[in-house]
Design a protein around this motif. Structure first.
Motif, PDB file in Angstrom:
ATOM      1  N   GLU A   1       0.840  -1.202   0.000  1.00  0.00           N
ATOM      2  CA  GLU A   1       0.000   0.000   0.000  1.00  0.00           C
ATOM      3  C   GLU A   1       0.871   1.247   0.000  1.00  0.00           C
ATOM      4  O   GLU A   1       0.595   2.210  -0.715  1.00  0.00           O
ATOM      5  N   VAL A   2       1.914   1.210   0.822  1.00  0.00           N
ATOM      6  CA  VAL A   2       2.827   2.351   0.869  1.00  0.00           C
ATOM      7  C   VAL A   2       3.390   2.605  -0.529  1.00  0.00           C
ATOM      8  O   VAL A   2       3.372   3.724  -1.030  1.00  0.00           O
ATOM      9  N   ALA A   3       3.856   1.538  -1.171  1.00  0.00           N
ATOM     10  CA  ALA A   3       4.440   1.694  -2.504  1.00  0.00           C
ATOM     11  C   ALA A   3       3.413   2.243  -3.486  1.00  0.00           C
ATOM     12  O   ALA A   3       3.733   3.064  -4.342  1.00  0.00           O
ATOM     13  N   ALA A   4       2.155   1.818  -3.338  1.00  0.00           N
ATOM     14  CA  ALA A   4       1.116   2.318  -4.244  1.00  0.00           C
ATOM     15  C   ALA A   4       0.898   3.813  -4.041  1.00  0.00           C
ATOM     16  O   ALA A   4       0.736   4.555  -5.006  1.00  0.00           O
ATOM     17  N   THR A   5       0.940   4.268  -2.781  1.00  0.00           N
ATOM     18  CA  THR A   5       0.759   5.705  -2.550  1.00  0.00           C
ATOM     19  C   THR A   5       1.980   6.481  -3.024  1.00  0.00           C
ATOM     20  O   THR A   5       1.937   7.693  -3.144  1.00  0.00           O
ATOM     21  N   LEU A   6       3.080   5.771  -3.267  1.00  0.00           N
ATOM     22  CA  LEU A   6       4.288   6.438  -3.778  1.00  0.00           C
ATOM     23  C   LEU A   6       4.409   6.223  -5.281  1.00  0.00           C
ATOM     24  O   LEU A   6       5.491   6.242  -5.836  1.00  0.00           O
ATOM     25  N   ARG A   7       3.277   5.982  -5.902  1.00  0.00           N
ATOM     26  CA  ARG A   7       3.153   5.958  -7.361  1.00  0.00           C
ATOM     27  C   ARG A   7       3.774   4.751  -8.056  1.00  0.00           C
ATOM     28  O   ARG A   7       4.085   4.805  -9.249  1.00  0.00           O
ATOM     29  N   ALA A   8       4.001   3.659  -7.321  1.00  0.00           N
ATOM     30  CA  ALA A   8       4.545   2.466  -7.966  1.00  0.00           C
ATOM     31  C   ALA A   8       3.402   1.622  -8.521  1.00  0.00           C
ATOM     32  O   ALA A   8       2.434   1.336  -7.818  1.00  0.00           O
ATOM     33  N   SER A   9       3.527   1.222  -9.778  1.00  0.00           N
ATOM     34  CA  SER A   9       2.518   0.368 -10.407  1.00  0.00           C
ATOM     35  C   SER A   9       2.619  -1.041  -9.821  1.00  0.00           C
ATOM     36  O   SER A   9       3.601  -1.368  -9.169  1.00  0.00           O
ATOM     37  N   PRO A  10       1.616  -1.898 -10.049  1.00  0.00           N
ATOM     38  CA  PRO A  10       1.652  -3.234  -9.450  1.00  0.00           C
ATOM     39  C   PRO A  10       2.925  -4.031  -9.769  1.00  0.00           C
ATOM     40  O   PRO A  10       3.523  -4.630  -8.874  1.00  0.00           O
TER      41      PRO A  10
ATOM     42  N   ASP B   1       5.852  -2.843 -10.717  1.00  0.00           N
ATOM     43  CA  ASP B   1       6.928  -2.106 -10.052  1.00  0.00           C
ATOM     44  C   ASP B   1       6.963  -2.458  -8.560  1.00  0.00           C
ATOM     45  O   ASP B   1       8.026  -2.684  -7.983  1.00  0.00           O
ATOM     46  N   ARG B   2       5.780  -2.557  -7.943  1.00  0.00           N
ATOM     47  CA  ARG B   2       5.719  -2.878  -6.510  1.00  0.00           C
ATOM     48  C   ARG B   2       6.307  -4.251  -6.245  1.00  0.00           C
ATOM     49  O   ARG B   2       7.000  -4.461  -5.271  1.00  0.00           O
TER      50      ARG B   2
ATOM     51  N   SER C   1      10.206  -3.897  -6.857  1.00  0.00           N
ATOM     52  CA  SER C   1      10.979  -3.026  -5.976  1.00  0.00           C
ATOM     53  C   SER C   1      10.729  -3.278  -4.493  1.00  0.00           C
ATOM     54  O   SER C   1      11.523  -2.867  -3.662  1.00  0.00           O
TER      55      SER C   1
END
Lengths: 354, 227
Positions: free
Chosen positions: B124-133, B135-136, B139
């Motif tokens: 969720e954190v990564a999603a709020t930092l603009r990472a696509s699925p 990418d999440r 990374s």
């Protein structure tokens, strides 16, 4: 303006919110734990999906019957209750995680500014598990800011911190609010935090929106629970009139009257606010002269409200277009013959900035 | 110590088998482990039980079923035969399929645990930092599940080195193609050639020991394996 219409079934209640929230300043979602504040925030972020919901951010549709913009495509920052830094990345890489994923032309704020703003220069080379709770949360806030969000969502960012760390974070949040023109939606169950930070308040109970509006009008609304709290207080808007003087006091202007506070770092002409606890206000019918107390405001008595303590009364006072409150004993109220529209002098024992 | 060329070949086949089946098993297990770690579906318990089945079944039972399945008249073998590719019994491909099935729980379980731990919040954190699925996954999930991946690789690899019963069933014992080290050792013992059996066994012991030592050394530095 953020327009939202959510209906989300929860275990014990259904969260129903049909709101318009301002896109400037700090809007606090306030309520007890389990009142649906966090769910509301998660719906705003797109971390929670409920069909039939509607969400408009300014003129962008984030959700309606046939659109759902996924979280990573919404221009928002989210600060979670626990800092949730990526444990495998150093502070610097944590900060840059979102920054690198933000298209270059959308980057409004850059690492040096955020590092300075959040005071985290010395932490950059460490891993998250080497930081204190307060430091982690500052990094997490900085990381969210670096995606240049158009909206910052904060879910009780201080709830998991101890008193010292809280005291450490609050000034940073205030700086954030003052220095960046960034709308913030702030979830909290602490009235102290809300009174210090929020401009606008949404009160939630059991998933229902009980009230919403300007912070001052809600804090002084007799139908809401704030007034009955031991720490009932009000927030007055003020302008810094004279930031420096020989005796180290700054003069604030509130509707033409003066309020002196001891606080450095202010600038002439700056808009600010002060918080005054109802129990710190003493009432007098004429301005006292031989007294050490500095701050005395001339007010008009609006009305008297019962207090949860039967020996006390809450007095609402008008000062210009603003409202403040004083808590006095019933006996004093009778002795002074307090009545509506009377001219009353409010002697203020303690003023908290903000 | 001089190894017969047949023994060298058997070692080579073993190595090739372990590497190939580990590689494909990791690749195929990732989505399954991901699903198991995320799902709230009721069928999850059944799938988990199926995945764990190789832990309790005698290898010969699985080998037998595989033989039937992959042989010229089996569902899969027959299909391959009809496609002109030939059935899979007693082939290296059949051996790889068998090893994969056999090591499935050793790969799925560590991955599933790792994915469950990296779970929700970090994504969720990564999603709020603009990472696509995708990418999440690359990374965040991948680096945080590093230990799970290493555990899975090592267990699958080591397990394949030591497998005997199933390989005998499905692969037969064809030198150069399906004869692996463990079976070559068995042959040597049958032929009373203890010297050759000793040599080959020692190599397997040393190889396994080195492998595990490396893993535990890494473990001390990065906490990679939680056995």
């Amino acid at each position: 303006m953020i327009t939202l219409d959510f209906s989300l079934p929860r275990n014990h209640f259904t969260l129903e919110a049909n709101l318009q929230l301002p896109t400037q300043g700090v809007t606090a979602l306030f309520g007890r734990s389990g009142s649906g504040k966090t769910s509301l925030l998660r719906l705003l972020a797109g971390l929670e999906f409920q069909s039939g919901s509607r969400l408009l951010f300014r003129d962008e549709v984030w959700q309606n019957h046939n659109t759902f913009v996924p979280t990573h495509q919404r221009s928002l920052g989210y600060v979670f209750q626990e800092a949730s830094l990526f444990p495998h990345l150093r502070v610097r890489n944590n900060l840059e995680y979102g920054y690198h994923r933000t298209p270059v032309r959308e980057r409004q704020i850059h690492p040096p500014r955020v590092i300075e703003l959040m005071g985290i220069e010395a932490l950059l080379k460490y891993y998250p598990d080497q930081l204190s709770g307060g430091q982690r949360q500052r990094v997490a806030i900085g990381r969210a800011l670096l995606t240049s969000p158009k909206l910052l969502l904060m879910d009780e960012p201080m709830a998991s911190l101890d008193g010292t760390s809280k005291a450490e974070i609050l000034p940073f949040l205030e700086r954030l609010k003052d220095q960046l023109a960034l709308p913030i939606i702030y979830v909290s169950h602490s009235i102290e935090e809300v009174a210090r930070l929020a401009d606008h308040l949404v009160l939630l109970e059991q998933g229902q929106v009980i009230a919403q509006g300007d912070i001052q009008s809600l804090l002084t609304d007799p139908t809401l629970p704030f007034l009955q709290a031991e720490t009932a207080s009000t927030v007055l808007k003020a302008r810094v009139d004279q930031a420096h003087s020989d005796d180290h006091l700054s003069r604030l202007d509130i509707g033409g009257q003066s309020l002196f506070i001891s606080r450095c770092g202010l600038q002439d002409g700056q808009a600010t606010r002060v918080r005054i606890l109802a129990r710190d206000v003493v009432l007098a019918l004429s301005p006292p002269t031989s007294i050490s107390l500095l701050n005395c405001l001339e007010t008009r008595l609006i009305d008297l409200q019962p207090d949860s303590n039967p020996s006390q009364l809450l007095v609402r006072l008008g000062i210009g277009s603003q409202t403040m409150i004083a808590r006095v004993s019933r006996r004093s109220a009778t002795r002074l013959g307090l009545r509506e529209n009377q001219r009353v002098y409010a002697l203020i024992k303690g003023v908290a900035m903000r | 110590m001089m190894l017969a060329s047949a023994d060298l070949t058997a070692l080579w086949v073993t190595l090739k088998l372990a590497v190939t089946s580990t590689f494909f098993l990791i690749l195929l297990s990732m989505p399954l482990a991901w699903w198991l770690a995320r799902t709230r579906s009721r069928s999850k318990v059944l799938i988990e039980a199926l995945v764990a089945l190789p832990l309790v079944l005698p290898p010969t039972v699985m080998g037998f079923y595989l033989l039937v399945l992959l042989g010229p008249r089996g569902a899969l073998g027959g299909l391959f035969e009809a496609l002109g590719a030939g059935h899979l019994a007693f082939t290296f491909t059949g051996l790889v399929l068998g090893s994969m099935l056999f090591s499935l729980p050793f790969v799925v379980q560590p991955l599933q645990n790792a994915f469950a731990m990296t779970g929700g919040r970090m994504l969720e954190v990564a999603a709020t930092l603009r990472a696509s699925p995708v990418d999440r996954f690359i990374s965040v999930v991948f680096p945080l599940s590093r230990s799970g991946f290493l555990t899975a690789c090592v267990l699958s690899f080591a397990h394949t080195l030591g497998e005997f019963g199933m390989i005998l069933m499905i692969g037969g014992n064809i030198p150069g193609r399906t004869q692996v080290a463990s079976i070559a050792i068995y042959d040597h013992v049958e032929a009373m050639d203890y010297t050759a059996a000793h040599q080959l066994s020692l190599i397997l012991v040393m190889a396994s020991l080195v492998l595990l030592t490396v893993v535990f050394a890494l473990n001390r530095r990065f906490k990679v394996v939680s056995l």
